[in-house]
Design a protein around this motif. Structure first.
Motif, PDB file in Angstrom:
ATOM      1  N   PRO A  66      -0.178 -13.105  15.682  1.00  0.00           N
ATOM      2  CA  PRO A  66       0.409 -14.821  16.831  1.00  0.00           C
ATOM      3  C   PRO A  66       1.793 -14.840  16.351  1.00  0.00           C
ATOM      4  CG  PRO A  66      -1.822 -15.572  15.643  1.00  0.00           C
ATOM      5  CD  PRO A  66      -1.038 -14.005  15.029  1.00  0.00           C
ATOM      6  N   VAL A  67       2.279 -14.301  15.207  1.00  0.00           N
ATOM      7  CA  VAL A  67       3.928 -15.254  14.749  1.00  0.00           C
ATOM      8  C   VAL A  67       4.909 -14.279  14.529  1.00  0.00           C
ATOM      9  CG1 VAL A  67       4.568 -16.359  13.054  1.00  0.00           C
ATOM     10  CG2 VAL A  67       2.197 -16.949  13.099  1.00  0.00           C
ATOM     11  N   TRP A  68       4.227 -13.602  14.008  1.00  0.00           N
ATOM     12  CA  TRP A  68       5.677 -12.267  13.888  1.00  0.00           C
ATOM     13  C   TRP A  68       6.325 -12.144  15.483  1.00  0.00           C
ATOM     14  CZ3 TRP A  68       5.724  -8.460   9.239  1.00  0.00           C
ATOM     15  CH2 TRP A  68       5.170  -9.521   7.713  1.00  0.00           C
ATOM     16  N   PRO A  69       5.724 -11.685  16.435  1.00  0.00           N
ATOM     17  CA  PRO A  69       6.298 -11.227  17.446  1.00  0.00           C
ATOM     18  C   PRO A  69       7.290 -11.871  18.165  1.00  0.00           C
ATOM     19  CG  PRO A  69       4.245 -10.411  17.594  1.00  0.00           C
ATOM     20  CD  PRO A  69       4.396 -11.619  16.961  1.00  0.00           C
ATOM     21  N   THR A  70       7.170 -13.854  17.580  1.00  0.00           N
ATOM     22  CA  THR A  70       8.266 -14.422  18.139  1.00  0.00           C
ATOM     23  C   THR A  70       9.136 -14.883  16.990  1.00  0.00           C
ATOM     24  OG1 THR A  70       7.482 -16.053  16.663  1.00  0.00           O
ATOM     25  CG2 THR A  70       6.314 -15.622  19.234  1.00  0.00           C
ATOM     26  N   MET A  71       9.350 -13.925  16.396  1.00  0.00           N
ATOM     27  CA  MET A  71      10.403 -14.625  15.065  1.00  0.00           C
ATOM     28  C   MET A  71      11.197 -13.042  15.075  1.00  0.00           C
ATOM     29  SD  MET A  71       8.362 -15.808  12.089  1.00  0.00           S
ATOM     30  CE  MET A  71       9.125 -16.153  11.017  1.00  0.00           C
ATOM     31  N   GLU A  72      12.531 -13.278  15.589  1.00  0.00           N
ATOM     32  CA  GLU A  72      13.698 -12.326  15.477  1.00  0.00           C
ATOM     33  C   GLU A  72      13.884 -11.545  13.833  1.00  0.00           C
ATOM     34  OE1 GLU A  72      16.361  -9.868  16.607  1.00  0.00           O
ATOM     35  OE2 GLU A  72      15.484 -11.826  18.199  1.00  0.00           O
ATOM     36  N   ILE A  73      13.300 -12.197  12.996  1.00  0.00           N
ATOM     37  CA  ILE A  73      13.225 -11.553  11.337  1.00  0.00           C
ATOM     38  C   ILE A  73      12.846 -10.198  10.865  1.00  0.00           C
ATOM     39  CG2 ILE A  73      12.193 -12.706  10.178  1.00  0.00           C
ATOM     40  CD1 ILE A  73      14.388 -13.500   7.910  1.00  0.00           C
ATOM     41  N   PHE A  74      11.536 -10.147  12.330  1.00  0.00           N
ATOM     42  CA  PHE A  74      11.311  -9.571  12.128  1.00  0.00           C
ATOM     43  C   PHE A  74      11.023  -8.077  13.497  1.00  0.00           C
ATOM     44  CE2 PHE A  74       8.588 -12.722   9.650  1.00  0.00           C
ATOM     45  CZ  PHE A  74       8.869 -12.359   8.673  1.00  0.00           C
ATOM     46  N   ALA A  75      11.950  -8.153  14.028  1.00  0.00           N
ATOM     47  CA  ALA A  75      12.206  -6.645  15.618  1.00  0.00           C
ATOM     48  C   ALA A  75      12.011  -6.413  14.689  1.00  0.00           C
ATOM     49  CB  ALA A  75      13.786  -7.591  16.014  1.00  0.00           C
ATOM     50  N   LYS A  76      12.078  -4.969  13.434  1.00  0.00           N
ATOM     51  CA  LYS A  76      12.310  -3.955  13.308  1.00  0.00           C
ATOM     52  C   LYS A  76      10.517  -3.915  13.404  1.00  0.00           C
ATOM     53  CE  LYS A  76      16.688  -2.534  11.937  1.00  0.00           C
ATOM     54  NZ  LYS A  76      17.066  -1.516  12.639  1.00  0.00           N
ATOM     55  N   TYR A  77       9.996  -4.044  12.541  1.00  0.00           N
ATOM     56  CA  TYR A  77       8.488  -4.265  12.205  1.00  0.00           C
ATOM     57  C   TYR A  77       7.721  -4.734  14.266  1.00  0.00           C
ATOM     58  CZ  TYR A  77       8.825  -4.966   7.091  1.00  0.00           C
ATOM     59  OH  TYR A  77       9.424  -5.202   5.947  1.00  0.00           O
ATOM     60  N   ASN A  78       8.361  -5.390  14.896  1.00  0.00           N
ATOM     61  CA  ASN A  78       7.729  -5.600  15.719  1.00  0.00           C
ATOM     62  C   ASN A  78       7.678  -4.719  16.702  1.00  0.00           C
ATOM     63  OD1 ASN A  78       6.795  -8.394  16.048  1.00  0.00           O
ATOM     64  ND2 ASN A  78       8.137  -9.219  15.640  1.00  0.00           N
ATOM     65  N   ALA A  79       8.782  -3.467  16.227  1.00  0.00           N
ATOM     66  CA  ALA A  79       8.877  -2.579  17.638  1.00  0.00           C
ATOM     67  C   ALA A  79       8.719  -1.505  16.550  1.00  0.00           C
ATOM     68  CB  ALA A  79      10.350  -2.350  17.511  1.00  0.00           C
ATOM     69  N   MET A  80       7.924  -1.325  15.345  1.00  0.00           N
ATOM     70  CA  MET A  80       7.972  -0.208  15.205  1.00  0.00           C
ATOM     71  C   MET A  80       5.952   0.453  14.753  1.00  0.00           C
ATOM     72  SD  MET A  80       7.611  -1.055  10.721  1.00  0.00           S
ATOM     73  CE  MET A  80       9.373  -0.771  10.772  1.00  0.00           C
ATOM     74  N   PRO A  81       5.603   1.284  14.620  1.00  0.00           N
ATOM     75  CA  PRO A  81       4.383   1.120  14.876  1.00  0.00           C
ATOM     76  C   PRO A  81       3.719   0.623  13.567  1.00  0.00           C
ATOM     77  CG  PRO A  81       5.539   2.737  14.455  1.00  0.00           C
ATOM     78  CD  PRO A  81       6.156   2.446  14.638  1.00  0.00           C
ATOM     79  N   LYS A  82       2.465  -0.317  13.675  1.00  0.00           N
ATOM     80  CA  LYS A  82       1.888  -1.425  13.675  1.00  0.00           C
ATOM     81  C   LYS A  82       0.106  -0.697  13.325  1.00  0.00           C
ATOM     82  CE  LYS A  82       3.329  -4.168  15.427  1.00  0.00           C
ATOM     83  NZ  LYS A  82       4.413  -3.279  15.507  1.00  0.00           N
ATOM     84  N   TYR A  83      -0.113  -0.297  12.266  1.00  0.00           N
ATOM     85  CA  TYR A  83      -1.885   0.076  12.236  1.00  0.00           C
ATOM     86  C   TYR A  83      -2.800  -1.056  11.310  1.00  0.00           C
ATOM     87  CZ  TYR A  83       0.651   4.457  13.202  1.00  0.00           C
ATOM     88  OH  TYR A  83       0.856   5.528  13.862  1.00  0.00           O
ATOM     89  N   VAL A  84      -3.382  -1.100  12.233  1.00  0.00           N
ATOM     90  CA  VAL A  84      -4.604  -2.050  11.417  1.00  0.00           C
ATOM     91  C   VAL A  84      -5.930  -1.125  10.915  1.00  0.00           C
ATOM     92  CG1 VAL A  84      -6.222  -4.859  11.525  1.00  0.00           C
ATOM     93  CG2 VAL A  84      -4.043  -3.863  12.882  1.00  0.00           C
TER      94      VAL A  84
END
Length: 185
Positions: A66-84
């Protein structure tokens, strides 16, 4: 084969619980009581640049999504593949997120090509990955605070003795210590 790196903010007594917020009685302990020093966080920018994907557990997903997608500092994390890694998550809403149901699936992912798999937070997942022999490296920012209780990175998880090799370290004027260890396989 990809490297699997566990990266954590950790108190001197080994607690990794709620460093930026959450339900721990001292949630936010990384910034509430420790003077900010930008140099201490250089490793975090480097991780984001080098990572091929992020690997997290269900609890961390529920806190980050709910938080990271709105934070510019995490732009690369938001764009990369994520595995849960979760047996209960069915419909992830965070872009580029795939659910893995077991550590066997993590092992298969690790066997593939690409940049490192970076594990943030996720104490239980990190412990289970270590017990399964899947962790290749630890990136630790160790804060000069004793929290006394909370989730620990190195808890009694059934992991045998593990030898580590220090490959990089630093100490900053606010008392934070950076330690990067390779796991001796």
């Amino acid at each position: 084969m990809r490297k699997l790196i566990v990266t954590e903010f950790m108190s001197l007594d080994g607690i990794i619980d709620s460093p930026g917020g959450g339900d721990h009685p001292h949630a936010g302990w990384t910034f509430k009581d420790i003077e900010f020093n930008e140099a201490a966080y250089e490793i975090k920018g480097r991780e984001q640049e080098e990572a091929g994907a992020m690997l997290i557990g269900r609890v961390s997903y529920d806190e980050f999504a709910p938080v990271w997608p709105t934070m510019e500092i995490f732009a690369k994390y938001n764009a990369m593949p994520k595995y849960v890694v979760s047996t209960t998550l069915t419909d992830p809403t965070w872009a580029n997120t795939t659910v893995l149901r077991s550590l066997d699936e993590v092992a298969k992912l690790k066997e593939g090509e690409g940049g490192p798999l970076l594990v943030h937070g996720s104490a239980t997942l990190a412990q289970n990955l270590a017990a399964a022999g899947l962790v290749d490296r630890y990136h630790l920012l160790i804060f000069p605070v004793l929290l006394g209780s909370g989730k620990r990175l190195f808890a009694d998880s059934g992991t045998d003795k593990t030898n580590l090799k220090l490959v990089e370290h630093g100490t900053f004027d606010n008392g934070i210590r950076m330690a990067i260890y390779d796991v001796a396989h």
